[in-house]
Design a protein around this motif. Structure first.
Motif, short mmCIF file in Angstrom:
data_model
loop_
_atom_site.label_atom_id
_atom_site.label_comp_id
_atom_site.label_asym_id
_atom_site.label_seq_id
_atom_site.Cartn_x
_atom_site.Cartn_y
_atom_site.Cartn_z
N LEU A 77 13.55 6.69 -1.23
CA LEU A 77 11.61 7.44 -1.37
C LEU A 77 11.56 6.16 -0.81
CD1 LEU A 77 11.65 10.19 -4.55
CD2 LEU A 77 11.47 10.67 -1.64
N ALA A 78 11.61 5.06 -1.84
CA ALA A 78 11.05 3.89 -1.43
C ALA A 78 11.43 2.62 -1.06
CB ALA A 78 10.44 3.95 -3.06
N ARG A 96 1.09 -1.24 0.14
CA ARG A 96 -0.45 0.01 -0.23
C ARG A 96 0.85 1.18 -0.03
NH1 ARG A 96 -5.26 -0.14 3.25
NH2 ARG A 96 -6.05 -1.49 1.74
N PRO A 97 1.05 1.79 -1.16
CA PRO A 97 1.99 2.90 -1.36
C PRO A 97 1.63 3.85 -0.88
CG PRO A 97 1.91 2.06 -2.93
CD PRO A 97 1.51 1.11 -2.05
N THR A 127 4.79 9.54 -1.00
CA THR A 127 6.31 9.17 -1.91
C THR A 127 7.09 8.38 -2.14
OG1 THR A 127 5.62 11.06 0.02
CG2 THR A 127 8.50 9.82 -0.09
N GLN A 128 5.72 6.42 -1.62
CA GLN A 128 6.85 5.70 -1.85
C GLN A 128 5.97 5.30 -3.42
OE1 GLN A 128 5.10 3.28 0.86
NE2 GLN A 128 7.04 3.12 2.34
N ARG A 129 4.99 5.72 -3.90
CA ARG A 129 4.83 6.04 -5.15
C ARG A 129 6.07 6.76 -5.66
NH1 ARG A 129 -1.35 6.40 -5.92
NH2 ARG A 129 -0.94 7.58 -3.82
N ALA A 130 5.94 7.75 -5.83
CA ALA A 130 7.30 8.32 -6.18
C ALA A 130 8.71 8.02 -6.70
CB ALA A 130 7.61 10.09 -5.49
#
Length: 86
Positions: free
Chosen positions: A83-84, A29-30, A33-36
């Protein structure tokens, strides 16, 4: 000429390694920020290499562009990891 070909082969190898490393990132479940970070990890190395090739074509300094491209690919991979991190 051989040094330029070897440098760009190295840039492509670093780019491939960074992109493969970015594809190992999986998020359940991003957050935004994690999706970027996931996007930067996956597409960033290729975009950095493309930018370096464009800079080399525009300036004619292919060896310097290859060195800058390798650094840019590594920097993008580190930013994506930050970021991820998963």
């Amino acid at each position: 000429m051989l040094a330029v070909a070897a440098a760009w082969t190295s840039v492509l190898a670093v780019c491939l390694a960074a992109a493969l490393f970015g594809h190992t990132a999986r998020l359940s479940r991003p957050s935004v920020t994690q999706r970027a970070g996931l996007f930067v990890s996956r597409a960033g190395p290729w975009l950095a290499a493309l930018g370096a090739a464009s800079a080399g074509a525009a300036t004619g300094a292919w060896l310097a562009a290859a060195a800058g491209g390798a650094l840019a690919v590594v920097a993008v991979a580190v930013v994506g990891l930050g970021l991820a991190p998963s």
